[in-house]
Design an enzyme around this catalytic site. Structure first.
Site, PDB file in Angstrom:
ATOM      1  N   GLY A   5      -6.720  35.601  64.805  1.00  0.00           N
ATOM      2  CA  GLY A   5      -5.871  36.402  63.946  1.00  0.00           C
ATOM      3  C   GLY A   5      -6.670  37.210  62.931  1.00  0.00           C
ATOM      4  N   ALA A   6      -5.956  38.021  62.161  1.00  0.00           N
ATOM      5  CA  ALA A   6      -6.587  38.813  61.111  1.00  0.00           C
ATOM      6  C   ALA A   6      -7.233  37.883  60.083  1.00  0.00           C
ATOM      7  CB  ALA A   6      -5.544  39.710  60.439  1.00  0.00           C
ATOM      8  N   GLY A   9     -12.173  35.032  60.660  1.00  0.00           N
ATOM      9  CA  GLY A   9     -13.612  34.770  60.730  1.00  0.00           C
ATOM     10  C   GLY A   9     -14.263  35.245  62.023  1.00  0.00           C
ATOM     11  N   LYS A  10     -13.550  36.082  62.782  1.00  0.00           N
ATOM     12  CA  LYS A  10     -14.055  36.558  64.069  1.00  0.00           C
ATOM     13  C   LYS A  10     -15.372  37.301  63.924  1.00  0.00           C
ATOM     14  CE  LYS A  10     -10.524  39.162  64.838  1.00  0.00           C
ATOM     15  NZ  LYS A  10      -9.773  38.952  63.597  1.00  0.00           N
ATOM     16  N   ALA A  29     -19.326  49.790  66.353  1.00  0.00           N
ATOM     17  CA  ALA A  29     -18.182  49.767  65.437  1.00  0.00           C
ATOM     18  C   ALA A  29     -17.125  50.722  65.974  1.00  0.00           C
ATOM     19  CB  ALA A  29     -18.621  50.171  64.038  1.00  0.00           C
ATOM     20  N   HIS A  45     -17.377  45.557  56.210  1.00  0.00           N
ATOM     21  CA  HIS A  45     -18.070  45.172  57.437  1.00  0.00           C
ATOM     22  C   HIS A  45     -19.543  45.582  57.388  1.00  0.00           C
ATOM     23  CE1 HIS A  45     -15.379  43.510  60.639  1.00  0.00           C
ATOM     24  NE2 HIS A  45     -14.470  43.836  59.743  1.00  0.00           N
ATOM     25  N   ARG A  46     -19.808  46.797  56.892  1.00  0.00           N
ATOM     26  CA  ARG A  46     -21.207  47.261  56.783  1.00  0.00           C
ATOM     27  C   ARG A  46     -22.000  46.338  55.864  1.00  0.00           C
ATOM     28  NH1 ARG A  46     -19.793  53.635  56.192  1.00  0.00           N
ATOM     29  NH2 ARG A  46     -19.762  54.102  58.420  1.00  0.00           N
ATOM     30  N   GLY A  48     -21.474  43.282  55.313  1.00  0.00           N
ATOM     31  CA  GLY A  48     -21.532  41.934  55.855  1.00  0.00           C
ATOM     32  C   GLY A  48     -22.481  41.743  57.018  1.00  0.00           C
ATOM     33  N   GLU A  57     -21.154  54.135  66.022  1.00  0.00           N
ATOM     34  CA  GLU A  57     -19.735  54.222  65.669  1.00  0.00           C
ATOM     35  C   GLU A  57     -19.038  55.012  66.765  1.00  0.00           C
ATOM     36  OE1 GLU A  57     -19.572  55.750  61.675  1.00  0.00           O
ATOM     37  OE2 GLU A  57     -20.376  53.887  60.846  1.00  0.00           O
TER      38      GLU A  57
END
Length: 181
Positions: A5-6, A9-10, A29, A45-46, A48, A57
């Site tokens: 799910g959203a 932790g995927k 991405a 995301h970048r 992380g 991209e």
């Protein structure tokens, strides 16, 4: 394949899998910064992921990756995320999902499946470890609007086909991975 799910932790789990490959990582991405919310998600995301990863991209035309010299150098390829890719392709279609006929939706799903097949064919043919992130969309509420239902149905079928081809499938819940295949 890593699904869940959203905010389950995927992406973090997939990044750890990619790092454990021990080689260079190519990160694909699929997000398009179409509004403030998506720009913020992309920024996070970048921040992380490691800055030294080679990022592309893109959300379509994956055959061109076969000509990308960086793919040859990569030990692993991480694609994040399939459901965002599906969303982008649906938006780009220009269809009015409130009233378009089912034949148009069927053609769109075939186009999306073609893009996914092209991506998987190009990457699996490269001999690299390929990690694909996608949202599990079938466990929540039934969407209240037609486009949401169409998205859920297409994404669910795309996820099934990717899972069928994957060597491993991990389902994420609250940051915890369950290997389901």
């Amino acid at each position: 394949m890593v699904t869940g799910g959203a905010r389950s932790g995927k992406s973090g789990f997939a990044q750890r899998l990619a790092e454990s490959s021990g080689g260079r990582v190519m990160y694909i991405a699929t997000a398009v910064p179409f509004d403030e919310g998506m720009r913020d998600r992309i920024k996070k995301h970048r921040e992380g992921r490691p800055a030294h990863w080679d990022t592309r991209e893109m959300h379509r035309d994956f055959a061109r990756l076969g000509l990308d010299a960086e793919l040859e150098l990569a030990g692993a390829v991480l694609v994040d995320c399939i459901t965002v890719m599906v969303t982008n392709l649906m938006i780009e279609s220009g269809l009015d999902f409130d009233c378009c006929p089912h034949e148009d939706i069927d053609r769109l799903e075939e186009e999306i499946r073609g893009q996914v097949d092209e991506m998987l064919g190009t990457l699996s043919g490269s001999g690299k470890d390929v990690i694909v992130v996608t949202n599990e969309v079938g466990m929540g509420l039934v969407p209240a609007y037609r486009m949401g239902n169409i998205f859920r149905d297409i994404a669910g079928r795309i996820n099934q086909s990717i899972a069928a081809e994957a060597d491993e499938v991990h389902f994420m819940v609250s940051g915890i991975s369950m290997k389901i295949k």
